[in-house]
Design an enzyme around this catalytic site. Structure first.
Site, PDB file in Angstrom:
ATOM      1  N   SER A 161      12.390  61.252  15.445  1.00  6.86           N
ATOM      2  CA  SER A 161      11.671  62.537  15.416  1.00  6.86           C
ATOM      3  C   SER A 161      10.194  62.259  15.198  1.00  6.86           C
ATOM      4  O   SER A 161       9.558  61.641  16.055  1.00  6.86           O
ATOM      5  CB  SER A 161      12.263  63.474  14.361  1.00  6.86           C
ATOM      6  OG  SER A 161      12.142  62.969  13.052  1.00  6.86           O
ATOM      7  N   HIS A 188      13.288  64.700  18.584  1.00  7.07           N
ATOM      8  CA  HIS A 188      12.845  66.054  18.242  1.00  7.07           C
ATOM      9  C   HIS A 188      11.418  66.251  18.739  1.00  7.07           C
ATOM     10  O   HIS A 188      10.518  65.478  18.390  1.00  7.07           O
ATOM     11  CB  HIS A 188      12.901  66.262  16.728  1.00  7.07           C
ATOM     12  CG  HIS A 188      14.292  66.385  16.194  1.00  7.07           C
ATOM     13  ND1 HIS A 188      14.632  66.076  14.896  1.00  7.07           N
ATOM     14  CD2 HIS A 188      15.440  66.788  16.781  1.00  7.07           C
ATOM     15  CE1 HIS A 188      15.923  66.289  14.719  1.00  7.07           C
ATOM     16  NE2 HIS A 188      16.439  66.704  15.842  1.00  7.07           N
ATOM     17  N   ASP A 282      18.628  62.477   9.275  1.00  8.58           N
ATOM     18  CA  ASP A 282      19.335  62.450  10.557  1.00  8.58           C
ATOM     19  C   ASP A 282      19.668  61.011  10.918  1.00  8.58           C
ATOM     20  O   ASP A 282      18.815  60.116  10.817  1.00  8.58           O
ATOM     21  CB  ASP A 282      18.463  63.051  11.671  1.00  8.58           C
ATOM     22  CG  ASP A 282      18.475  64.567  11.650  1.00  8.58           C
ATOM     23  OD1 ASP A 282      19.480  65.132  11.211  1.00  8.58           O
ATOM     24  OD2 ASP A 282      17.467  65.171  12.054  1.00  8.58           O
TER      25      ASP A 282
END
Length: 537
Positions: A161, A188, A282
């Site tokens: 991300s 992301h 994550d």
């Protein structure tokens, strides 16, 4: 403290961003600009660590400013824009110019607080990107890509991300011709920017790249990015593994753990998970699943991850990983795992930028005859002969083996007629590197010397640590040390001579009259190191 410059033509938006971001005591807004020209002026005068930039502004736009910033004072830039897909070509151009990350400007400025954490963490991640690395993120011309008709038997899932684009730039282009896996990326990123980002990635790698759609087959040698508003889910069919695209409305998209779990269940032990820079935890659940099914997990270490404290750190702390390594070694490690080999973890090596070896070979070719050059090349190992013959890339990293092999061959062939040849090569290496990175570092006075040398060595010789620099203005003496686990009794002699050449060149740049200069190897309880000292008038 991160020094931030906010660039936006809306006074209200600048104030809203400033109010939101300065809630974090580690970020200081040092200035604001309303258009691209003012932004460029303030980058030069205020020297911010990070710039947030709107692309579409009246008058001089953000794209012009971005190009000038990268020319005059490379600085990490994060795009903050409400730009729509119809203007995606502008965003694509921004990525090509060196943008390190993108954030979507909220539709309603009143809702800006809802994305406060994402903004703050992205700015902090951007501040950790070396200005010298920015110079390397340029699109390269690659051959036209054709999608393989071979369905993949192995998969590599890359999870990331905040700070991820920078790491992806150093992983995807490094897969070799021997790589036959399929790559799935869960990154992301605001949806408005994903198309342009993927198009930019395509310019940097020989692998075909696309955003996944329902029914896409996971072909060998192809990269599929999960859409940013939904999540890739992989299923096995008679025709191979096929991607579905699902939407979990209650979760952040793509759902990184779901992507990983889906691939792990499908590919079992024929999978490698790569966890790059990113926020939060994550990837932890996914990493556990990968290990349970017999796959391998690689985590980007803190030397290159812009945000290590989030995803990489949490996966490492969980224990569900097989290897920690910097971004520039990940592709090689992936290929080793997929070939059922243990990746080389030889800590007795450091890495060398291609510019170092290229400048050495070019210097020998220019100063001596082609016959001498050919004799030097003939002494190289078969592997290194292949690297040299194939053409070393200036900004790629190579093992220190090729660095020492070339210099030892040069010394053996040329030192009889030119005893100082290795010192001369060190001078040439320094000259080429300073020319390549001159806009990223300042070397105007002796006080700049430490940061300059440390910064330059870190980027061109990762694995060599600079320590204990002492400048004594009274005695006009500078003493400092370099240490690496890659030093041996045999090769440290070469490194000491090379370093001596670097100092000679720095002395010339600073117009210093050197009285004496020594560079010698020493040993303590930590191992071998080089002690360098010089005295000037």
């Amino acid at each position: 403290m991160v020094k931030l410059l906010i660039v936006d033509d809306s006074t209200f938006m600048r104030k809203a961003l400033k109010h939101m971001i300065t809630a974090d005591p580690e970020i200081e807004v040092v200035g604001e600009a309303g258009d691209g020209r003012e932004a460029m002026d303030k980058v030069l005068s205020l020297k911010p660590d990070v710039v947030t930039m709107d692309l579409i502004m009246p008058g001089v736009d953000g794209l012009w400013a971005l190009e000038e910033i990268m020319k005059q004072r490379p600085t990490p830039v994060v795009i903050v824009s409400s730009i729509a897909t119809r203007t995606a070509e502008v965003t694509k151009e921004a990525f090509a110019l060196g943008v390190v990350d993108v954030l979507c400007k909220p539709d309603n400025p009143q809702n800006i607080a809802a994305i406060q954490r994402e903004f703050i963490e992205t700015i902090k991640a951007a501040s950790k990107v070396s200005r010298m690395r920015l110079l390397e993120y340029k699109a390269v011309n690659v051959k036209e890509k054709t999608v393989s008709s071979m369905t993949a038997r192995q998969v590599v899932v890359i999870a990331t991300s905040a700070g991820g684009p920078t790491s992806l730039y150093e992983v995807l282009p490094r897969f070799s011709n021997n790589f036959f896996g399929s790559v799935v990326v869960a990154q992301h990123m605001p949806a408005q920017f994903m198309n342009s980002f993927v198009e930019h990635i395509q310019t940097m790698t020989s692998l075909p790249v696309k955003i996944a759609e329902k029914g896409d087959i996971l072909y060998s040698k192809r990269v599929l990015f999960s859409p940013t508003t939904s999540t890739i889910e992989v299923h096995r069919t008679k025709k191979g593994c096929v991607a579905d695209v699902v939407d979990f409305k209650t979760r952040l998209q793509p759902d990184i753990n779901h992507v990983i779990l889906s691939c792990a269940e499908t590919f079992k032990s024929s999978m490698v998970l790569v966890v790059l820079s990113g926020l939060g935890d994550d990837g932890v659940k996914g990493a556990e699943a990968v290990r349970r099914f017999g796959g391998k997990v690689i985590v980007e270490d803190e030397t290159t991850a812009a945000v290590y404290s989030g995803m990489p750190s949490n996966v490492a702390k969980s224990g569900f990983y097989d290897l920690l390594c910097p971004s520039y070694k990940i592709a090689e490690a992936v290929e080793s795992f997929l070939a059922n080999k243990q990746p080389a973890q030889n800590q007795k090596q450091f890495m060398v930028k291609g510019i170092i070896v290229k400048s050495t070979l070019q210097y020998i070719r220019n100063k001596f005859s082609h016959e001498i050059y050919d004799r030097v090349a003939a002494l190289l190992s078969e592997e290194n002969k292949g690297l040299v013959a194939g053409g070393l890339r200036q900004y790629n990293y190579y093992s220190s083996d090729v660095y020492y092999d070339v210099n030892k061959s040069v010394e053996k062939i040329i030192s009889a007629q030119c005893p100082q040849i290795i010192e001369e090569i060190g001078e040439e290496n320094a000259r080429e590197c300073i020319e390549a990175y001159k806009t990223a570092l300042s070397l105007a006075t002796l006080s700049d010397f430490s940061n300059f040398l440390q910064g330059l060595y870190k980027i061109v010789f990762p694995g060599i640590v600079h320590e204990n620099l002492v400048i004594n203005q009274t005695s006009k003496t500078v003493t400092y040390y370099f240490r690496s686990l890659g030093y041996t009794e045999d090769n440290i002699r070469i490194s000491a001579k090379i370093l001596k050449g670097w100092i000679i060149h720095f002395g010339k740049l600073l117009k210093m009259d050197l009285v004496s200069l020594s560079s010698e190897s020493q040993k303590d309880d930590k191992g071998l190191k080089i002690r360098c000292e010089f005295v000037w008038k």
